[in-house]
Design a protein around this motif. Structure first.
Motif, mmCIF file in Angstrom:
data_model
loop_
_atom_site.group_PDB
_atom_site.id
_atom_site.type_symbol
_atom_site.label_atom_id
_atom_site.label_comp_id
_atom_site.label_asym_id
_atom_site.label_seq_id
_atom_site.Cartn_x
_atom_site.Cartn_y
_atom_site.Cartn_z
ATOM 1 N N ALA A 1 7.746 73.161 12.967
ATOM 2 C CA ALA A 1 9.035 73.490 13.588
ATOM 3 C C ALA A 1 10.213 72.991 12.749
ATOM 4 O O ALA A 1 11.261 73.636 12.706
ATOM 5 N N ALA A 2 10.032 71.873 12.061
ATOM 6 C CA ALA A 2 11.104 71.291 11.247
ATOM 7 C C ALA A 2 11.105 71.819 9.815
ATOM 8 O O ALA A 2 11.983 71.459 9.028
ATOM 9 N N GLY A 3 10.136 72.650 9.459
ATOM 10 C CA GLY A 3 10.073 73.169 8.097
ATOM 11 C C GLY A 3 9.514 72.180 7.098
ATOM 12 O O GLY A 3 9.787 72.282 5.897
ATOM 13 N N LEU A 4 8.719 71.225 7.568
ATOM 14 C CA LEU A 4 8.160 70.197 6.689
ATOM 15 C C LEU A 4 6.644 70.269 6.582
ATOM 16 O O LEU A 4 5.994 69.288 6.261
ATOM 17 N N ALA A 5 6.090 71.449 6.844
ATOM 18 C CA ALA A 5 4.637 71.588 6.835
ATOM 19 C C ALA A 5 4.105 72.170 5.531
ATOM 20 O O ALA A 5 2.934 72.002 5.220
ATOM 21 N N ASP A 6 4.940 72.841 4.787
ATOM 22 C CA ASP A 6 4.467 73.556 3.602
ATOM 23 C C ASP A 6 4.726 72.784 2.319
ATOM 24 O O ASP A 6 5.357 71.726 2.325
ATOM 25 N N GLU A 7 4.239 73.363 1.237
ATOM 26 C CA GLU A 7 4.443 72.781 -0.080
ATOM 27 C C GLU A 7 5.917 72.482 -0.295
ATOM 28 O O GLU A 7 6.776 73.231 0.162
ATOM 29 N N GLY A 8 6.191 71.409 -0.972
ATOM 30 C CA GLY A 8 7.566 71.013 -1.243
ATOM 31 C C GLY A 8 8.176 70.137 -0.159
ATOM 32 O O GLY A 8 9.350 69.778 -0.235
ATOM 33 N N TRP A 9 7.373 69.748 0.820
ATOM 34 C CA TRP A 9 7.913 68.939 1.919
ATOM 35 C C TRP A 9 8.422 67.583 1.442
ATOM 36 O O TRP A 9 9.374 67.050 1.994
ATOM 37 N N GLN A 10 7.795 67.048 0.389
ATOM 38 C CA GLN A 10 8.219 65.728 -0.097
ATOM 39 C C GLN A 10 9.685 65.757 -0.535
ATOM 40 O O GLN A 10 10.457 64.851 -0.219
ATOM 41 N N GLU A 11 10.064 66.802 -1.247
ATOM 42 C CA GLU A 11 11.450 66.924 -1.708
ATOM 43 C C GLU A 11 12.405 67.075 -0.525
ATOM 44 O O GLU A 11 13.488 66.498 -0.509
ATOM 45 N N LEU A 12 11.990 67.832 0.476
ATOM 46 C CA LEU A 12 12.827 68.009 1.659
ATOM 47 C C LEU A 12 13.027 66.687 2.396
ATOM 48 O O LEU A 12 14.137 66.379 2.842
#
Length: 115
Positions: free
Chosen positions: A80-91
């Motif tokens: 829901a927060a957009g932190l599940a996919d690749e690149g989440w660390q940068e986000l």
């Protein structure tokens, strides 16, 4: 109980300046049973806490909804927060970035004009 990292605490102070203890306690409670043994400043713990903050957008009611979603399934919270996919660390890093100092525009060694 897992506490929150200093970076998360700083974000909470920015988003919820009048409710810091309440919000940090809620975030710590959200992650207390997830990733047992991980330190509070683990990026994996921060990721879940940041997801709740992202969805809350500075509103206590929305934070309650995000916490509830995370308690049901923390993976749904990440989606829901957009932190599940690749690149989440940068986000996550971007969400926890330190804001520049209020007077960063002043060049060191340069005198301010006299008034």
């Amino acid at each position: 109980m897992v506490d929150v990292s200093e970076r998360v605490r700083r974000r909470v102070r920015a988003d919820f300046p009048h409710h810091v203890p309440q919000v940090t306690e809620a975030l710590a409670g959200l992650t207390s049973d997830v990733f047992r043994g991980e330190p509070r400043d683990s990026i994996h713990v921060e990721r879940i806490q940041v997801a709740a903050l992202v969805l809350a957008r500075g509103h206590l009611g929305e934070l309650d909804e995000a916490i509830s979603l995370g308690r049901t399934d923390w993976r749904d919270l990440l989606v829901a927060a957009g932190l599940a996919d690749e690149g989440w660390q940068e986000l996550v890093e971007n969400e926890l970035a330190v804001d520049p100092a209020p007077h960063a525009w002043i060049v060191p060694g340069r005198r301010r004009p006299k008034s």
